[in-house]
Design a protein around this motif. Sequence first.
Motif, PDB file in Angstrom:
ATOM      1  N   SER A   1       0.857  -1.185   0.000  1.00 57.44           N
ATOM      2  CA  SER A   1       0.000   0.000   0.000  1.00 57.44           C
ATOM      3  C   SER A   1       0.890   1.231   0.000  1.00 57.44           C
ATOM      4  CB  SER A   1      -0.942   0.009   1.211  1.00 57.44           C
ATOM      5  OG  SER A   1      -0.211   0.005   2.419  1.00 57.44           O
ATOM      6  N   SER A   2       0.275   2.383  -0.251  1.00 62.12           N
ATOM      7  CA  SER A   2       1.029   3.626  -0.316  1.00 62.12           C
ATOM      8  C   SER A   2       0.298   4.718   0.434  1.00 62.12           C
ATOM      9  CB  SER A   2       1.237   4.069  -1.772  1.00 62.12           C
ATOM     10  OG  SER A   2       1.973   3.121  -2.498  1.00 62.12           O
ATOM     11  N   SER A   3       1.052   5.633   0.991  1.00 62.87           N
ATOM     12  CA  SER A   3       0.504   6.826   1.625  1.00 62.87           C
ATOM     13  C   SER A   3       1.151   8.035   0.946  1.00 62.87           C
ATOM     14  CB  SER A   3       0.813   6.822   3.125  1.00 62.87           C
ATOM     15  OG  SER A   3       0.357   8.013   3.734  1.00 62.87           O
ATOM     16  N   VAL A   4       0.358   8.770   0.174  1.00 61.69           N
ATOM     17  CA  VAL A   4       0.886   9.902  -0.587  1.00 61.69           C
ATOM     18  C   VAL A   4       1.131  11.090   0.340  1.00 61.69           C
ATOM     19  CG1 VAL A   4       0.401  11.571  -2.415  1.00 61.69           C
ATOM     20  CG2 VAL A   4      -0.193   9.163  -2.734  1.00 61.69           C
ATOM     21  N   ILE A   5       2.325  11.632   0.272  1.00 67.72           N
ATOM     22  CA  ILE A   5       2.677  12.824   1.036  1.00 67.72           C
ATOM     23  C   ILE A   5       2.496  14.068   0.171  1.00 67.72           C
ATOM     24  CG2 ILE A   5       4.526  14.001   2.298  1.00 67.72           C
ATOM     25  CD1 ILE A   5       5.704  11.205   2.875  1.00 67.72           C
ATOM     26  N   ARG A   6       2.973  14.001  -1.057  1.00 64.91           N
ATOM     27  CA  ARG A   6       2.778  15.089  -2.029  1.00 64.91           C
ATOM     28  C   ARG A   6       2.630  14.493  -3.421  1.00 64.91           C
ATOM     29  NH1 ARG A   6       7.648  19.151  -1.616  1.00 64.91           N
ATOM     30  NH2 ARG A   6       6.501  20.158  -3.312  1.00 64.91           N
ATOM     31  N   ALA A   7       1.732  15.071  -4.208  1.00 70.15           N
ATOM     32  CA  ALA A   7       1.568  14.689  -5.612  1.00 70.15           C
ATOM     33  C   ALA A   7       1.165  15.950  -6.359  1.00 70.15           C
ATOM     34  CB  ALA A   7       0.519  13.594  -5.767  1.00 70.15           C
ATOM     35  N   GLU A   8       2.119  16.563  -7.053  1.00 71.35           N
ATOM     36  CA  GLU A   8       1.851  17.859  -7.667  1.00 71.35           C
ATOM     37  C   GLU A   8       2.803  18.118  -8.827  1.00 71.35           C
ATOM     38  OE1 GLU A   8       2.935  21.137  -5.031  1.00 71.35           O
ATOM     39  OE2 GLU A   8       4.137  19.730  -3.859  1.00 71.35           O
ATOM     40  N   VAL A   9       2.440  19.117  -9.611  1.00 65.83           N
ATOM     41  CA  VAL A   9       3.287  19.531 -10.725  1.00 65.83           C
ATOM     42  C   VAL A   9       4.185  20.669 -10.248  1.00 65.83           C
ATOM     43  CG1 VAL A   9       3.343  20.487 -13.056  1.00 65.83           C
ATOM     44  CG2 VAL A   9       1.541  18.877 -12.410  1.00 65.83           C
ATOM     45  N   LEU A  10       5.482  20.491 -10.383  1.00 66.69           N
ATOM     46  CA  LEU A  10       6.445  21.542 -10.048  1.00 66.69           C
ATOM     47  C   LEU A  10       6.780  22.304 -11.324  1.00 66.69           C
ATOM     48  CD1 LEU A  10       8.929  19.546  -7.747  1.00 66.69           C
ATOM     49  CD2 LEU A  10       6.867  20.818  -7.087  1.00 66.69           C
TER      50      LEU A  10
END
Length: 213
Positions: free
Chosen positions: A53-62
């Motif tokens: 499983s995964s826990s997303v901390i950040r998912a964004e376009v830089l």
Amino acid sequence: TTIRQAMNELVEERLLVRYRGKGTFIANFKIKRNMNHLYSFTEDMKEIDARPSSSVIRAEVLETCPSGIAEILKLSGAQNPVFYLERLRLADEEPVLWERTYIPYYLCKGIEMFDFNKSSLYQILDETYHLDMYHANESLDAVVLSKSEAALLECPARSAGYKITRISCLDPGLLFEYTESVTRADKCTYQFDLYKNTPSKKPRLEIKRNISL
């Protein structure tokens, strides 16, 4: 004699561990990962019957890629934006890997809309964007976990760990991924199959660069 032999075999298989003057104890479970193929965390965990499983901390376009990463991915000008994905990877609900990935955004526009708590990054890249990883260069370094890294991985500060750096490319040789991961040394064992070089092959010199983000 039979019991002693069985205990010795369990120690060799690292299921038991002996401490001089204290006795024999059950060893902490370690995840064995084979490094001889283009692996993914999800598939590796399924192979050992662990629940990934995964826990997303950040998912964004830089909009501006860190300079060191942009240099590695050979980005410039309009190609500079990158998709940044920072996740904590878990096996049976236990943190195993802290992972940070950079992908040129022009290759995967709109990817930030996916839920990577549930979805596999490589599966999305393959099925939605038709980006099939062909080759990856990976390095493995022994490190001492910082206080923040240890907190994420739920272990004491200054514990032993591994830093894994991966640079991936597509079939035409196009660079499309830079991933930096940190894992606990007491939870992962990395396995390599080694073969003797043929006399005609010269040893390869590998040059490492330290990149500060």
